[in-house]
Scaffold this motif. Structure first.
Motif, PDB file in Angstrom:
ATOM      1  N   GLN A  42       0.835  -1.203   0.000  1.00 60.88           N
ATOM      2  CA  GLN A  42       0.000   0.000   0.000  1.00 60.88           C
ATOM      3  C   GLN A  42       0.868   1.251   0.000  1.00 60.88           C
ATOM      4  OE1 GLN A  42      -3.056   0.420  -0.558  1.00 60.88           O
ATOM      5  NE2 GLN A  42      -3.947  -1.609  -0.276  1.00 60.88           N
ATOM      6  N   ALA A  43       1.959   1.200   0.758  1.00 55.29           N
ATOM      7  CA  ALA A  43       2.877   2.337   0.790  1.00 55.29           C
ATOM      8  C   ALA A  43       3.671   2.436  -0.503  1.00 55.29           C
ATOM      9  CB  ALA A  43       3.820   2.210   1.980  1.00 55.29           C
ATOM     10  N   ALA A  44       3.951   1.297  -1.135  1.00 56.09           N
ATOM     11  CA  ALA A  44       4.752   1.284  -2.363  1.00 56.09           C
ATOM     12  C   ALA A  44       3.974   1.771  -3.579  1.00 56.09           C
ATOM     13  CB  ALA A  44       5.260  -0.141  -2.623  1.00 56.09           C
ATOM     14  N   LYS A  45       2.667   1.579  -3.586  1.00 53.20           N
ATOM     15  CA  LYS A  45       1.852   1.819  -4.773  1.00 53.20           C
ATOM     16  C   LYS A  45       1.982   3.232  -5.347  1.00 53.20           C
ATOM     17  CE  LYS A  45      -2.812   1.138  -6.596  1.00 53.20           C
ATOM     18  NZ  LYS A  45      -4.206   0.730  -6.268  1.00 53.20           N
ATOM     19  N   PRO A  46       1.893   4.304  -4.557  1.00 52.48           N
ATOM     20  CA  PRO A  46       2.013   5.645  -5.156  1.00 52.48           C
ATOM     21  C   PRO A  46       3.393   5.900  -5.766  1.00 52.48           C
ATOM     22  CG  PRO A  46       1.916   5.777  -2.753  1.00 52.48           C
ATOM     23  CD  PRO A  46       1.550   4.385  -3.127  1.00 52.48           C
ATOM     24  N   TYR A  47       4.427   5.281  -5.223  1.00 52.91           N
ATOM     25  CA  TYR A  47       5.771   5.446  -5.790  1.00 52.91           C
ATOM     26  C   TYR A  47       5.897   4.677  -7.108  1.00 52.91           C
ATOM     27  CZ  TYR A  47       6.906   7.526  -1.319  1.00 52.91           C
ATOM     28  OH  TYR A  47       6.928   8.354  -0.223  1.00 52.91           O
ATOM     29  N   TYR A  48       5.206   3.543  -7.194  1.00 55.63           N
ATOM     30  CA  TYR A  48       5.151   2.806  -8.461  1.00 55.63           C
ATOM     31  C   TYR A  48       4.508   3.680  -9.529  1.00 55.63           C
ATOM     32  CZ  TYR A  48       3.438  -0.486 -11.987  1.00 55.63           C
ATOM     33  OH  TYR A  48       3.143  -1.112 -13.186  1.00 55.63           O
ATOM     34  N   ALA A  49       3.397   4.309  -9.177  1.00 57.92           N
ATOM     35  CA  ALA A  49       2.691   5.164 -10.135  1.00 57.92           C
ATOM     36  C   ALA A  49       3.579   6.315 -10.607  1.00 57.92           C
ATOM     37  CB  ALA A  49       1.409   5.698  -9.508  1.00 57.92           C
ATOM     38  N   MET A  69       3.449  -6.844  -6.490  1.00 55.63           N
ATOM     39  CA  MET A  69       2.495  -5.999  -5.774  1.00 55.63           C
ATOM     40  C   MET A  69       1.068  -6.272  -6.235  1.00 55.63           C
ATOM     41  SD  MET A  69       2.496  -1.830  -5.466  1.00 55.63           S
ATOM     42  CE  MET A  69       2.418  -1.548  -7.239  1.00 55.63           C
ATOM     43  N   PHE A  70       0.844  -6.267  -7.543  1.00 53.06           N
ATOM     44  CA  PHE A  70      -0.522  -6.443  -8.036  1.00 53.06           C
ATOM     45  C   PHE A  70      -1.003  -7.891  -7.882  1.00 53.06           C
ATOM     46  CE2 PHE A  70       0.729  -2.516 -10.351  1.00 53.06           C
ATOM     47  CZ  PHE A  70      -0.196  -1.677  -9.742  1.00 53.06           C
ATOM     48  N   LYS A  71      -0.090  -8.856  -7.909  1.00 54.91           N
ATOM     49  CA  LYS A  71      -0.476 -10.237  -7.593  1.00 54.91           C
ATOM     50  C   LYS A  71      -0.956 -10.323  -6.141  1.00 54.91           C
ATOM     51  CE  LYS A  71       2.605 -12.701 -10.791  1.00 54.91           C
ATOM     52  NZ  LYS A  71       3.819 -13.549 -10.878  1.00 54.91           N
ATOM     53  N   HIS A  72      -0.242  -9.627  -5.258  1.00 58.86           N
ATOM     54  CA  HIS A  72      -0.640  -9.599  -3.846  1.00 58.86           C
ATOM     55  C   HIS A  72      -2.027  -8.980  -3.691  1.00 58.86           C
ATOM     56  CE1 HIS A  72      -0.331  -8.933   0.520  1.00 58.86           C
ATOM     57  NE2 HIS A  72      -0.791  -7.715   0.271  1.00 58.86           N
ATOM     58  N   GLU A  76      -5.017 -10.955  -1.986  1.00 57.56           N
ATOM     59  CA  GLU A  76      -5.392 -10.586  -0.627  1.00 57.56           C
ATOM     60  C   GLU A  76      -6.021  -9.198  -0.500  1.00 57.56           C
ATOM     61  OE1 GLU A  76      -2.257 -11.287   2.186  1.00 57.56           O
ATOM     62  OE2 GLU A  76      -1.421 -12.944   1.016  1.00 57.56           O
ATOM     63  N   GLY A  77      -6.179  -8.513  -1.612  1.00 58.08           N
ATOM     64  CA  GLY A  77      -6.695  -7.155  -1.562  1.00 58.08           C
ATOM     65  C   GLY A  77      -8.211  -7.087  -1.580  1.00 58.08           C
ATOM     66  N   ASP A  78      -8.724  -5.892  -1.772  1.00 62.02           N
ATOM     67  CA  ASP A  78     -10.163  -5.635  -1.801  1.00 62.02           C
ATOM     68  C   ASP A  78     -10.790  -6.319  -3.020  1.00 62.02           C
ATOM     69  OD1 ASP A  78     -12.705  -4.636  -1.837  1.00 62.02           O
ATOM     70  OD2 ASP A  78     -12.125  -2.516  -1.731  1.00 62.02           O
ATOM     71  N   PRO A  79     -11.740  -7.246  -2.816  1.00 65.98           N
ATOM     72  CA  PRO A  79     -12.381  -7.922  -3.951  1.00 65.98           C
ATOM     73  C   PRO A  79     -13.045  -6.945  -4.917  1.00 65.98           C
ATOM     74  CG  PRO A  79     -12.897  -9.044  -1.892  1.00 65.98           C
ATOM     75  CD  PRO A  79     -12.221  -7.760  -1.520  1.00 65.98           C
ATOM     76  N   ALA A  80     -13.494  -5.802  -4.411  1.00 67.85           N
ATOM     77  CA  ALA A  80     -14.146  -4.817  -5.267  1.00 67.85           C
ATOM     78  C   ALA A  80     -13.171  -4.202  -6.268  1.00 67.85           C
ATOM     79  CB  ALA A  80     -14.778  -3.717  -4.412  1.00 67.85           C
ATOM     80  N   LYS A  81     -11.870  -4.311  -5.971  1.00 61.97           N
ATOM     81  CA  LYS A  81     -10.855  -3.747  -6.865  1.00 61.97           C
ATOM     82  C   LYS A  81     -10.136  -4.816  -7.670  1.00 61.97           C
ATOM     83  CE  LYS A  81      -9.944   0.373  -4.054  1.00 61.97           C
ATOM     84  NZ  LYS A  81      -8.902   1.175  -3.372  1.00 61.97           N
ATOM     85  N   LYS A  82     -10.737  -6.008  -7.708  1.00 62.82           N
ATOM     86  CA  LYS A  82     -10.100  -7.128  -8.391  1.00 62.82           C
ATOM     87  C   LYS A  82      -9.805  -6.806  -9.859  1.00 62.82           C
ATOM     88  CE  LYS A  82     -10.792 -12.003  -9.581  1.00 62.82           C
ATOM     89  NZ  LYS A  82     -11.697 -13.178  -9.473  1.00 62.82           N
ATOM     90  N   MET A  83     -10.795  -6.276 -10.567  1.00 66.99           N
ATOM     91  CA  MET A  83     -10.613  -5.987 -11.989  1.00 66.99           C
ATOM     92  C   MET A  83      -9.576  -4.891 -12.195  1.00 66.99           C
ATOM     93  SD  MET A  83     -11.501  -7.171 -14.861  1.00 66.99           S
ATOM     94  CE  MET A  83     -12.882  -8.169 -14.300  1.00 66.99           C
ATOM     95  N   GLN A  87      -6.087  -5.480 -14.291  1.00 66.84           N
ATOM     96  CA  GLN A  87      -5.691  -4.629 -15.422  1.00 66.84           C
ATOM     97  C   GLN A  87      -4.337  -3.974 -15.154  1.00 66.84           C
ATOM     98  OE1 GLN A  87      -7.029  -4.616 -18.243  1.00 66.84           O
ATOM     99  NE2 GLN A  87      -9.228  -4.973 -18.114  1.00 66.84           N
ATOM    100  N   ALA A  88      -4.099  -3.589 -13.908  1.00 68.79           N
ATOM    101  CA  ALA A  88      -2.819  -2.971 -13.545  1.00 68.79           C
ATOM    102  C   ALA A  88      -1.675  -3.974 -13.688  1.00 68.79           C
ATOM    103  CB  ALA A  88      -2.876  -2.433 -12.119  1.00 68.79           C
ATOM    104  N   LEU A  89      -1.931  -5.237 -13.338  1.00 64.93           N
ATOM    105  CA  LEU A  89      -0.914  -6.283 -13.479  1.00 64.93           C
ATOM    106  C   LEU A  89      -0.601  -6.506 -14.958  1.00 64.93           C
ATOM    107  CD1 LEU A  89       0.915  -8.482 -12.399  1.00 64.93           C
ATOM    108  CD2 LEU A  89      -1.086  -9.993 -12.212  1.00 64.93           C
TER     109      LEU A  89
END
Length: 223
Positions: A42-49, A69-72, A76-83, A87-89
């Motif tokens: 979660q902390a890494a994501k904005p730096y990836y962007a 990160m996106f596999k994780h 284990e992440g929010d099911p609502a953000k699965k798609m 797509q990000a992966l």
């Protein structure tokens, strides 16, 4: 003289800008990889962007950690953000291919993209099969994943059952996939054999050799 001064100033200014950008990229990558290494995604994501936007070709690690990160997030992440995460992966795999083709196995990466599509119900079965077929026809030598080889053929069978593929194509692909699996089994057996011989002789395997043997045994079992 004036023209020379202008050119010199422009050159120095450009060099300064490039140096500044590289410094920013290096700093951002350091923070990003630090979070990613301890799985604080979660902390890494904005730096990836930020890296993808401003420094997409700076370092392969951007996409190596991005895939993890996106596999994780998918597992284990929010099911609502699965798609969104799927797509990000896919996009991360594509960008790695785009910016680091010499350090990427094309067939492997394209098969990974196709597998993400299949696993997350992205596209029709025809589109999913086409994605796997692109991996196969583009770089079959690095199309290695047992799971993806199985999915590739399974989709072809499904398309035949739906009346969209000829039976002869199924037979031909079966022969081709079996030949590929046999070749890959032989390759892994060649890697494992001397390590097993060394182990049976009572010699201690190095950490690298242990990893290689474990990977080979997993591949052989899955094939």
């Amino acid at each position: 003289m004036k023209t020379k001064c202008v050119l010199l100033f422009s050159s120095l200014l450009l060099s300064s800008m490039v140096f500044s950008q590289n410094t920013d990229c290096r700093t951002t990558l350091s923070i990003y990889s630090g979070h990613a290494k301890v799985k604080n995604y979660q902390a890494a994501k904005p730096y990836y962007a930020k890296l993808v936007k401003d420094c997409p070709s700076y370092n392969l690690a951007i996409y190596q950690y991005g895939a993890r990160m996106f596999k994780h997030f998918l597992e284990e992440g929010d099911p609502a953000k699965k798609m969104e995460n799927a797509q990000a992966l896919i996009e991360s795999y594509k960008k790695r291919l785009q910016y680091f083709p010499e350090k990427t196995n094309t067939g492997d990466a394209l098969a990974d993209i196709a597998q993400v599509m299949y696993d997350n119900n992205i596209g029709t079965k025809t589109e999913q099969y086409a994605a796997f077929d692109k991996a196969w026809t583009t770089d079959k030598e690095t199309f290695l994943s047992p799971k993806s080889l199985y999915t590739y053929f399974s989709l072809l069978v499904d398309l035949h059952d739906a009346g969209k593929k000829d039976l002869q194509e199924v037979f031909d692909k079966y022969d081709a996939v079996i030949a590929q699996i046999e070749k890959l089994e032989n390759q892994q057996a060649e890697i494992a054999a001397p390590l097993i011989k060394k182990q049976d002789a009572g010699d201690t395997l190095t950490a690298k050799e242990k990893r290689a043997l474990k990977v080979s045994e997993i591949y052989l079992s899955n094939y």
